[in-house]
Design an enzyme around this catalytic site. Structure first.
Site, PDB file in Angstrom:
ATOM      1  N   CYS A 136       2.987   0.801  -6.269  1.00  0.00           N
ATOM      2  CA  CYS A 136       3.119   1.565  -5.014  1.00  0.00           C
ATOM      3  C   CYS A 136       2.855   3.055  -5.257  1.00  0.00           C
ATOM      4  O   CYS A 136       2.091   3.693  -4.532  1.00  0.00           O
ATOM      5  CB  CYS A 136       4.527   1.403  -4.450  1.00  0.00           C
ATOM      6  SG  CYS A 136       4.938  -0.283  -4.007  1.00  0.00           S
ATOM      7  N   VAL A 139      -0.108   5.440  -3.752  1.00  0.00           N
ATOM      8  CA  VAL A 139       0.171   6.535  -2.814  1.00  0.00           C
ATOM      9  C   VAL A 139      -0.439   7.840  -3.331  1.00  0.00           C
ATOM     10  O   VAL A 139      -1.003   8.627  -2.570  1.00  0.00           O
ATOM     11  CB  VAL A 139       1.693   6.680  -2.585  1.00  0.00           C
ATOM     12  CG1 VAL A 139       2.004   7.942  -1.799  1.00  0.00           C
ATOM     13  CG2 VAL A 139       2.221   5.470  -1.827  1.00  0.00           C
TER      14      VAL A 139
HETATM   15  S1  SF4 Z   1       7.865   0.308  -6.427  1.00  0.00           S
HETATM   16 FE1  SF4 Z   1       6.298  -1.099  -5.630  1.00  0.00          FE
HETATM   17  S2  SF4 Z   1       5.214  -1.858  -7.451  1.00  0.00           S
HETATM   18 FE2  SF4 Z   1       7.127  -0.918  -8.160  1.00  0.00          FE
HETATM   19  S3  SF4 Z   1       8.543  -2.654  -8.319  1.00  0.00           S
HETATM   20 FE3  SF4 Z   1       8.838  -1.707  -6.286  1.00  0.00          FE
HETATM   21  S4  SF4 Z   1       7.492  -2.881  -4.900  1.00  0.00           S
HETATM   22 FE4  SF4 Z   1       6.844  -3.321  -7.012  1.00  0.00          FE
END
Ligand code: SF4
Length: 458
Positions: free
Chosen positions: A107, A111
């Protein structure tokens, strides 16, 4: 106990997920990467993400799951992760000597907008990637999709990075197995071999995440598809993509890149879906169904016929990933059970169409939902109780609260063993699944009757 306050009234929720029926994209990407021999998955994000991805897979498979991380801190979050990934690539090849590093994003790196191909190109230009080694990547932002789309993205990346158009034609069929257990992948190879069809499975976690205890730690176990084989998938006669969500994108990419025709089939769970897989092997492989495969099928049919009275009319609620849920629903209908709630956390409207179609053909009325969550699943059960739940480990809370037997199937199964060694695909897998369902019913019959009804059954 956690779910005691779940109420029956179902209201529309557009901006809140409660207890997701899925995990995040990188988990699937990491699992797919582990199905390549001498591949080290790499999580481009924070250590916390990578720790979560690894722990889910380690706890599910009971095997040490290796993965590296870009170890983002505040600096990378602000200025981007280029320096971290470049340093990581250098360290990984120096310390662990993989043939492939499979980078998936998280994520945070999505971003920020890190451009992985550009970072890899500059690492290549700077001579940080040794001769003959490859760094591949897949974009796996977890604010969309699920571990299933992550698996699909990394499997597609295997095609995009390795498949070479114009490869010498081989009398061989590619099989893309989808997000299934190592034992399932081995069973798919077994069925193809029994039919006399030369198959190449990718990715292939059998021999990697079900590796035997030998007393010696192998950082890269024997299993997994070889890079040299991945380079030749473009020469195969055809591709069988098992599962529209997890496998179809890679098959489509291969057709586009090397004109290999493909068929998308259901994951071969249960009698009918396995029949369709075997029939596809027969047609595409230009072989006859062998006596040994017919015998496997016959044993399954015998078991189902013998025990049909225990399955008949039982209501079942299913939750999990779309690819296995579709044939699981079909298998429950084959057993004359009634799948009255079928829920997946992975988005995709086609899921609802397929499952509704199956229920409609069988004359069963049921609730079907995609991009949904465990809270909704629990509410459905509260409104219409069932005799059995089939789903992952997290269903145990609902099962206990509602006093309903649970057959664990799917991902993750954290509190049981066996799923990594015993398949649920193919005819033999369907026998195991039927046995587990039957045991759940019969155990309940033994546990809950009054004295007069406590009889020897079967
Ligand atoms: S931040 Fe995003 S990639 Fe990281 S564990 Fe949480 S959902 Fe998964």
């Amino acid at each position: 106990m956690l779910l005691r306050h779940t109420h029956k009234e179902i209201r529309d929720r557009s901006a809140l997920t409660t207890n997701p029926a899925k995990t995040c994209q990188p988990v699937g990407a990491l699992y797919a990467a582990l199905g390549v021999h001498r591949c080290l998955p790499h999580s481009h994000g924070s250590q916390g993400c990578c720790a979560y991805h690894r722990s889910m897979l380690t706890r599910h498979t009971k095997e040490p799951v290796m993965a590296a991380t870009s170890s983002f801190t505040e600096g990378a979050s602000v200025f981007g992760g280029m320096a971290n990934l470049t340093q990581a690539i250098e360290n990984i090849f120096a310390l662990y000597d993989p043939d492939v590093v499979a980078v998936h994003t998280t994520c945070l790196s999505e971003v920020i907008g890190d451009d992985i191909p550009q970072i890899v190109k500059s690492a290549t230009d700077a001579g940080k990637i040794p001769e003959g080694k490859t760094v591949i990547h897949a974009n796996t932002p977890s604010f969309v999709g699920s571990h299933i789309t992550g698996f699909a993205n990394m499997t597609k990346a295997l095609v995009e990075y390795f498949a070479e158009p114009g490869t010498v034609p081989a009398d061989r069929i590619n099989v893309i197995p989808g997000f299934v257990e190592p034992a399932d992948m081995a069973e798919l190879k077994h069925l193809a071999a029994e039919m006399g069809v030369e198959s190449l499975l990718f990715p292939d976690t059998s021999g990697v995440l079900d590796a035997p205890m030998t007393g010696r730690h192998e950082f890269y176990p024997e299993g997994g598809v070889r890079v040299e084989d991945l380079r030749t998938v473009g020469g195969s006669r055809a591709t069988l993509a098992l599962g529209a969500w997890a496998s179809a994108p890679a098959a489509e990419a291969l057709e586009k890149k090397a004109q290999v025709p493909f068929e998308v089939l259901d994951t071969p769970i249960g009698l009918l879906a396995t029949d369709r897989f075997v029939d596809a092997l027969r047609r595409v492989g230009k072989v006859e169904v062998t006596a040994s495969v017919t015998r496997e099928r016959g044993r399954l049919v015998d078991l189902l016929a013998d025990m049909s009275q225990y399955f008949y009319g039982k209501k079942v609620a299913l939750v999990g990933d779309p690819d296995p849920l579709i044939p699981l629903t079909e298998f429950c209908l084959t057993l004359d059970m009634k799948p009255v709630h079928v829920v997946t956390g992975t988005p995709g409207k086609r899921f609802e169409e397929r499952v509704r179609g199956l229920l409609g053909e069988a004359g069963v009325e049921g609730n079907v939902a995609q991009a949904s969550d465990m809270f909704h699943f629990h509410q459905l059960i509260k409104n219409e109780p069932v005799d059995l739940i089939i789903g992952n480990t997290y269903c145990k809370y609902i099962a206990r609260d509602e006093g309903i037997p649970l057959v664990r199937h799917g991902f993750p199964v954290l509190d049981r063993v066996g799923h990594q060694f015993f398949p649920t695909v193919g005819y033999r897998g369907a026998m195991r699944l039927a046995e587990k369902i039957l045991d759940a019913f019969l155990d309940r019959i033994d546990r809950e009757p009054d004295e007069a009804a406590f009889e020897l059954v079967l």
